[in-house]
Write an enzyme that holds these catalytic residues in place. Structure first.
Site, PDB file in Angstrom:
ATOM      1  N   ASN A 107       0.851  -1.168   0.273  1.00 43.10           N
ATOM      2  CA  ASN A 107       0.061  -0.035  -0.026  1.00 43.10           C
ATOM      3  C   ASN A 107       0.830   1.293   0.118  1.00 43.10           C
ATOM      4  OD1 ASN A 107      -1.853   2.197   0.381  1.00 43.10           O
ATOM      5  ND2 ASN A 107      -2.684   1.140   2.353  1.00 43.10           N
TER       6      ASN A 107
ATOM      7  N   ARG B 161      -2.424  -2.293  -3.379  1.00 41.21           N
ATOM      8  CA  ARG B 161      -3.858  -1.379  -3.089  1.00 41.21           C
ATOM      9  C   ARG B 161      -3.597  -0.330  -4.026  1.00 41.21           C
ATOM     10  NH1 ARG B 161      -5.165   2.881   1.504  1.00 41.21           N
ATOM     11  NH2 ARG B 161      -7.496   3.414   0.862  1.00 41.21           N
TER      12      ARG B 161
ATOM     13  N   HIS C 155     -12.611   2.847   0.151  1.00 41.41           N
ATOM     14  CA  HIS C 155     -12.773   1.790   1.370  1.00 41.41           C
ATOM     15  C   HIS C 155     -13.514   0.557   0.816  1.00 41.41           C
ATOM     16  CE1 HIS C 155     -12.675   5.290   4.364  1.00 41.41           C
ATOM     17  NE2 HIS C 155     -11.160   4.774   4.102  1.00 41.41           N
TER      18      HIS C 155
ATOM     19  N   ARG D 249     -10.668  15.596   7.682  1.00 38.70           N
ATOM     20  CA  ARG D 249     -11.600  16.101   6.510  1.00 38.70           C
ATOM     21  C   ARG D 249     -13.065  16.406   6.851  1.00 38.70           C
ATOM     22  NH1 ARG D 249     -10.391  10.603   3.097  1.00 38.70           N
ATOM     23  NH2 ARG D 249      -8.606  10.312   4.221  1.00 38.70           N
TER      24      ARG D 249
ATOM     25  N   GLU E 219      -7.902  -5.194   5.623  1.00 41.21           N
ATOM     26  CA  GLU E 219      -7.717  -4.849   4.001  1.00 41.21           C
ATOM     27  C   GLU E 219      -6.645  -5.768   3.247  1.00 41.21           C
ATOM     28  OE1 GLU E 219      -8.871  -0.417   3.518  1.00 41.21           O
ATOM     29  OE2 GLU E 219      -8.393  -0.803   5.475  1.00 41.21           O
TER      30      GLU E 219
END
Ligand code: ADP
Length: 396
Positions: free
Chosen positions: A8, A83, A172, A233, A378
């Site tokens: 990733n 990823r 996601h 965010r 993940e």
């Protein structure tokens, strides 16, 4: 024994995991940070419980992979899973990487200018270092490609969608898919019969309506800025806020976008931290702004869950996952309290132990809404996807 390397890659970081496809265990995992700076370093953790940190001054992604090869010793890698954040409309599933796929990921660069170029750096470096084995791209957006147009279209002139692919994509996806599958196992029902809402609450946060195993709507949009309140965010704002703030701050649009991405969310409201642990501790100490930040976070989450329910016939279960979802008892408690319109009622003892018994359940037996805690993984999804392309025994 043979292993799958999961990568990733960020612009200045590289997270990796070396997974045994026979049992899904991570043999070695690590994180390299501050790449291409004098402080570059790699932290590595081994399954036996040992860990260490290596300074790699000015190392880039290639040098880190070199070091990982060194750390691996005699472990044999049979495939590399990457990823990739944005697959646009081109990638509806994971793919084995070739020149055309690299071009396709590059074509999505405009949609994820911070992420896709960084993912490509990792892909190209890894393909150089591990040239003998297949490489597979697993996209954050792919799971959401089943959303119907009514969920993915913005109500803007249709030509802007056609010409620029300006639409909602969602992110996601690997996590939403994984926890939906795990929830089906816990509930002992086929995923194809379940209507679920999954809430991935980490540094980035998104929720998803998973109908019969497919994403039908999600809170993130064109970029991962839309939707829920997150660490730094803002999530949803009035689109005119950009113009309003740009004028007041004498800034350009990029300046405002940066505020909404990096200085907003939990950090922006609290003025203290983007870390939920710090905020919950501060609430305990009577910090009013921290309390406000947690309150807004939980209210907006409940409001989005109710909004997503429009994509479903019923909610068989609400699933909490991600660093906050798996660990923060007060966030789950407040969110469930905000869902009282559904008759949701918390089992405080089960919530206290993070749903670790009673099959992840945190609501009462007679609650109108079943809420579960399901840890995400993940890396395991990426390893499973990669194994699928290698025609290896699937990772359990
Ligand atoms: P990422 O999205 O980067 O994978 P994680 O899923 O690890 O992030 O989630 C990070 C978030 O999880 C942080 O906001 C952190 O505060 C929160 N978190 C981790 N552990 C706890 C805990 N015990 N209590 C509350 N929040 C926690």
């Amino acid at each position: 024994m043979s292993f799958i390397l999961v990568i990733n890659c960020g612009s200045s970081s590289l997270k990796f995991s070396i997974i045994d496809p026979a049992n899904g265990e991570a043999k070695i995992q690590g994180l390299a940070e501050r790449l291409s700076s004098p402080e570059a370093k790699l932290k590595t953790k081994f399954s036996e419980g040992t860990s260490h940190e290596t300074a790699l001054p000015n190392a880039g992604h290639l040098e880190v992979l070199e070091e990982i090869l060194h750390e691996m010793g005699s472990l044999k890698i049979v495939g590399v899973g990457h990823r990739v954040v944005h697959g646009g409309e081109a990638f509806k599933d994971s793919v084995r990487i070739n020149e055309g796929v690299i071009q396709g990921i590059d074509d999505c660069r405009e949609l994820a200018p911070l992420h896709n170029p960084a993912n490509l750096i990792g892909i190209q470096a890894a393909m150089q270092k591990f040239s003998e084995v297949p490489h597979v791209a697993v996209f954050d957006t792919a799971f959401h490609q089943t959303m119907p147009p009514r969920a993915y279209l913005y109500a803007i002139p249709y030509g802007l969608y056609e010409q620029y692919k300006a639409r909602r994509y969602g992110f996601h996806g690997t996590s939403h898919r994984f926890v939906a599958e795990e929830a089906a196992k816990l509930l002992q029902k086929p995923l194809e019969e379940l209507h679920l809402i999954t809430a991935h609450l980490g540094n980035g946060c998104s929720a998803c309506a998973v109908r019969e195993g497919h994403s039908f709507d999600t809170t993130m949009g064109l970029t991962p800025l839309e939707g829920l309140v997150m660490g730094t965010r803002s999530g949803d704002v009035d689109p005119n806020l950009h113009d309003f703030l740009a004028r007041r701050l004498n800034s350009d649009l990029a300046g405002v976008t940066s505020i909404l991405n990096r200085e907003s969310g939990l950090l922006g409201i609290s003025g203290l931290s983007n870390d939920m642990r710090t905020l919950v501790d501060a609430v305990g100490d009577g910090n009013a702004r921290a309390s406000l930040a947690v309150d807004v976070f939980c209210y907006r989450l409940a409001k989005s869950i109710l909004g997503l329910s429009a994509a479903l016939d019923r909610i068989d279960a609400l699933i909490f996952t991600g660093g906050i979802g798996e660990n923060s008892k007060p966030v789950r408690a407040r969110t469930v309290a905000n869902l009282r319109v559904l008759g949701a009622s918390l089992d405080e003892a089960l919530n206290e132990e993070n749903g670790k018994s009673a099959q992840g359940r945190i609501t009462n037996q007679d609650s109108g809404l079943l809420a579960l805690v399901v840890p995400t993984n993940e890396e395991l999804v990426i390893a499973r996807e990669t194994a699928r392309f290698l025609t290896l025994t699937p990772v359990r």
